[in-house]
Design a protein around this motif. Sequence first.
Motif, PDB file in Angstrom:
ATOM      1  N   ALA A   1     100.286  13.894 -29.047  1.00 32.09           N
ATOM      2  CA  ALA A   1      99.550  13.584 -30.952  1.00 32.09           C
ATOM      3  C   ALA A   1      98.047  13.664 -30.336  1.00 32.09           C
ATOM      4  N   VAL A   2      97.725  14.458 -29.352  1.00 30.46           N
ATOM      5  CA  VAL A   2      96.040  14.661 -29.239  1.00 30.46           C
ATOM      6  C   VAL A   2      96.121  16.587 -28.785  1.00 30.46           C
ATOM      7  N   ARG A   3      97.252  17.284 -28.595  1.00 27.93           N
ATOM      8  CA  ARG A   3      97.053  18.323 -28.371  1.00 27.93           C
ATOM      9  C   ARG A   3      98.355  19.262 -29.185  1.00 27.93           C
ATOM     10  N   ARG A   4      98.060  20.507 -29.139  1.00 26.75           N
ATOM     11  CA  ARG A   4      99.397  21.603 -29.923  1.00 26.75           C
ATOM     12  C   ARG A   4      99.315  22.387 -28.516  1.00 26.75           C
ATOM     13  N   PRO A   5     100.451  23.255 -28.691  1.00 23.88           N
ATOM     14  CA  PRO A   5     101.741  22.618 -28.672  1.00 23.88           C
ATOM     15  C   PRO A   5     102.127  21.955 -28.335  1.00 23.88           C
ATOM     16  N   PRO A   6     102.792  20.751 -28.574  1.00 26.92           N
ATOM     17  CA  PRO A   6     103.610  19.449 -27.555  1.00 26.92           C
ATOM     18  C   PRO A   6     104.639  20.284 -26.749  1.00 26.92           C
ATOM     19  N   PHE A   7     104.571  19.110 -25.708  1.00 25.50           N
ATOM     20  CA  PHE A   7     105.692  19.184 -24.913  1.00 25.50           C
ATOM     21  C   PHE A   7     106.537  18.498 -25.044  1.00 25.50           C
ATOM     22  N   VAL A   8     107.763  18.626 -25.117  1.00 26.85           N
ATOM     23  CA  VAL A   8     109.173  17.724 -25.149  1.00 26.85           C
ATOM     24  C   VAL A   8     109.848  17.754 -24.257  1.00 26.85           C
ATOM     25  N   MET A   9     109.140  16.356 -23.608  1.00 25.91           N
ATOM     26  CA  MET A   9     110.074  16.045 -22.321  1.00 25.91           C
ATOM     27  C   MET A   9     110.296  14.462 -22.231  1.00 25.91           C
ATOM     28  N   TYR A  10     110.848  13.636 -22.936  1.00 24.38           N
ATOM     29  CA  TYR A  10     111.451  12.501 -23.178  1.00 24.38           C
ATOM     30  C   TYR A  10     112.652  12.003 -22.580  1.00 24.38           C
ATOM     31  N   TYR A  11     112.430  10.699 -21.752  1.00 18.13           N
ATOM     32  CA  TYR A  11     113.515  10.041 -20.822  1.00 18.13           C
ATOM     33  C   TYR A  11     114.474   8.880 -21.597  1.00 18.13           C
ATOM     34  N   ARG A  12     114.008   8.653 -22.431  1.00 20.33           N
ATOM     35  CA  ARG A  12     114.083   7.578 -23.803  1.00 20.33           C
ATOM     36  C   ARG A  12     115.091   8.766 -24.971  1.00 20.33           C
ATOM     37  N   THR A  13     114.992   9.252 -25.120  1.00 19.56           N
ATOM     38  CA  THR A  13     115.373   9.412 -26.674  1.00 19.56           C
ATOM     39  C   THR A  13     117.299   9.830 -27.226  1.00 19.56           C
ATOM     40  N   PHE A  14     117.264  10.492 -25.746  1.00 18.86           N
ATOM     41  CA  PHE A  14     119.224  10.793 -25.545  1.00 18.86           C
ATOM     42  C   PHE A  14     119.984   9.469 -25.493  1.00 18.86           C
ATOM     43  N   ARG A  15     120.178   8.313 -26.531  1.00 14.06           N
ATOM     44  CA  ARG A  15     120.636   7.320 -26.230  1.00 14.06           C
ATOM     45  C   ARG A  15     122.355   8.240 -26.487  1.00 14.06           C
ATOM     46  N   PHE A  16     122.761   6.663 -25.266  1.00 12.66           N
ATOM     47  CA  PHE A  16     124.419   7.130 -25.047  1.00 12.66           C
ATOM     48  C   PHE A  16     125.059   6.509 -26.162  1.00 12.66           C
ATOM     49  N   GLY A  17     125.214   6.107 -27.123  1.00 12.32           N
ATOM     50  CA  GLY A  17     126.233   5.539 -28.249  1.00 12.32           C
ATOM     51  C   GLY A  17     125.477   6.496 -29.377  1.00 12.32           C
ATOM     52  N   GLY A  18     123.973   7.142 -29.467  1.00  8.83           N
ATOM     53  CA  GLY A  18     124.174   7.624 -30.601  1.00  8.83           C
ATOM     54  C   GLY A  18     125.041   9.075 -30.468  1.00  8.83           C
ATOM     55  N   MET A  19     125.127   9.548 -28.941  1.00  9.75           N
ATOM     56  CA  MET A  19     125.205  10.813 -28.097  1.00  9.75           C
ATOM     57  C   MET A  19     126.133  10.937 -28.870  1.00  9.75           C
ATOM     58  N   ARG A  20     127.686  10.182 -28.206  1.00  9.40           N
ATOM     59  CA  ARG A  20     129.019   9.964 -28.455  1.00  9.40           C
ATOM     60  C   ARG A  20     129.337  10.259 -30.143  1.00  9.40           C
ATOM     61  N   ARG A  21     128.619   9.449 -31.313  1.00 10.95           N
ATOM     62  CA  ARG A  21     128.509   9.373 -32.401  1.00 10.95           C
ATOM     63  C   ARG A  21     128.129  11.027 -33.137  1.00 10.95           C
ATOM     64  N   GLU A  22     127.298  11.438 -32.402  1.00 16.01           N
ATOM     65  CA  GLU A  22     126.778  12.875 -33.245  1.00 16.01           C
ATOM     66  C   GLU A  22     127.849  13.909 -31.938  1.00 16.01           C
ATOM     67  N   LEU A  23     128.390  13.626 -31.455  1.00 12.54           N
ATOM     68  CA  LEU A  23     129.407  14.602 -30.602  1.00 12.54           C
ATOM     69  C   LEU A  23     131.212  14.717 -31.980  1.00 12.54           C
ATOM     70  N   ALA A  24     131.096  13.569 -31.673  1.00 15.39           N
ATOM     71  CA  ALA A  24     132.421  13.802 -33.045  1.00 15.39           C
ATOM     72  C   ALA A  24     132.264  14.299 -34.079  1.00 15.39           C
ATOM     73  N   ARG A  25     130.687  14.378 -34.722  1.00 15.19           N
ATOM     74  CA  ARG A  25     130.348  14.300 -36.434  1.00 15.19           C
ATOM     75  C   ARG A  25     130.566  15.853 -36.115  1.00 15.19           C
ATOM     76  N   ALA A  26     129.913  16.360 -35.045  1.00 10.22           N
ATOM     77  CA  ALA A  26     130.257  17.936 -34.598  1.00 10.22           C
ATOM     78  C   ALA A  26     131.634  19.097 -34.507  1.00 10.22           C
ATOM     79  N   GLY A  27     132.354  17.728 -34.818  1.00 10.19           N
ATOM     80  CA  GLY A  27     133.710  17.807 -34.247  1.00 10.19           C
ATOM     81  C   GLY A  27     134.329  18.459 -32.450  1.00 10.19           C
ATOM     82  N   PHE A  28     133.665  17.131 -31.735  1.00  7.58           N
ATOM     83  CA  PHE A  28     134.326  17.419 -30.995  1.00  7.58           C
ATOM     84  C   PHE A  28     135.192  15.948 -30.361  1.00  7.58           C
ATOM     85  N   ARG A  29     136.409  16.030 -29.331  1.00 10.02           N
ATOM     86  CA  ARG A  29     137.092  14.727 -29.325  1.00 10.02           C
ATOM     87  C   ARG A  29     136.260  14.076 -27.719  1.00 10.02           C
TER      88      ARG A  29
END
Length: 242
Positions: free
Chosen positions: A185-213
Motif C-alpha cells: 500500500a505504501v511502496r511501488r512496485p508491489p511485492f506479491v507474496m501472500y499465503y492466504r489468497t490461494f483457497r482450496f475451494g476456489g482453486m478447484r472451481r477455477e481449474l474446472a472452468r479452465a477445462g480440467f478434470r
Amino acid sequence: MFSPEGPRLRELAVQALSSVERGYDLLAPKFDHTPFRTPDPVLDATASALGRTGPFDTGLDLCCGTGAGVDVLSQVCRESVTGVDFSAGMLSVARQRARPPGPPVGWVRADARALPFGPVFDLVVSFGAFGHFLPREVPALFAQVHSVLRPGGRFVFPVVAPPRPGSLTYGMLLGFDAVMRVRNAVRRPPFVMYYRTFRFGGMRRELARAGFRVELWALTEFGRRRDGSPKVRLVVAERTET
C-alpha cells in the motif's frame, strides 16, 4: 528458520522492498537454503506418486526457481524437461546446479501468465509458486497451463492442508499477509507474496472452468489430521479433450 548459508535479515528486507522479479534475482544465490524452497520430502513424494502413473514424454516446471521441480520431472519424463521462470537470477542458479542423468533439460525466461509454448507438454508441475499470483490472476494462469498441455496432459502440484484458525501457524501467516499488504500500500512496485489468497475451494472451481478434470491424491507419507483428512494432497488436473 534459515541455515547459516541462508540470507541475513537485512538481505531479506532489501528483497522484500524490491519487485518480485528483482527480489528473487537477489535471493537466488541463497534460495535453496531458505524455507521458501519446497522441502525434499514433498518433492520426493510427488515424484513417487507420478512414477506410479507415468512415464510421461515432455514436462514443464512452472515457476521453476532454482529447478527443484525439474529434478522431479527428470525422474518421470523420457524425452525432455523444461523449466520456466521470470527471474534471471533463479534461472542462472538452476543452470549451474549439478543434475543426475536424465532427459535433456531446457531453461526459458518467461512470465507464467504469458507462456511462450504451444500444446507440447504431457505434464506440468509447480511447487510453491501460487502465492505470487493475486486471486484475479488465477483464471488466466490456469488457462495458460491448459493451453500448453496436450489433450489428456496433467497439471500437478502439492497442497498442504491449511492451518486451523486460531492456531499459531494461522496467526503467523495472517500476520505475514498483513505486513505484505501494508508494504504494497505504501511502496511501488508491489511485492506479491501472500499465503492466504490461494483457497482450496476456489482453486478447484477455477481449474474446472479452465477445462480440467480434477482429482486429489493423498500423499500418505505425511499422515492425516485429527479429522482424518490428509495433511498433504497432490492436485492432479487432467486437460480434457476439448
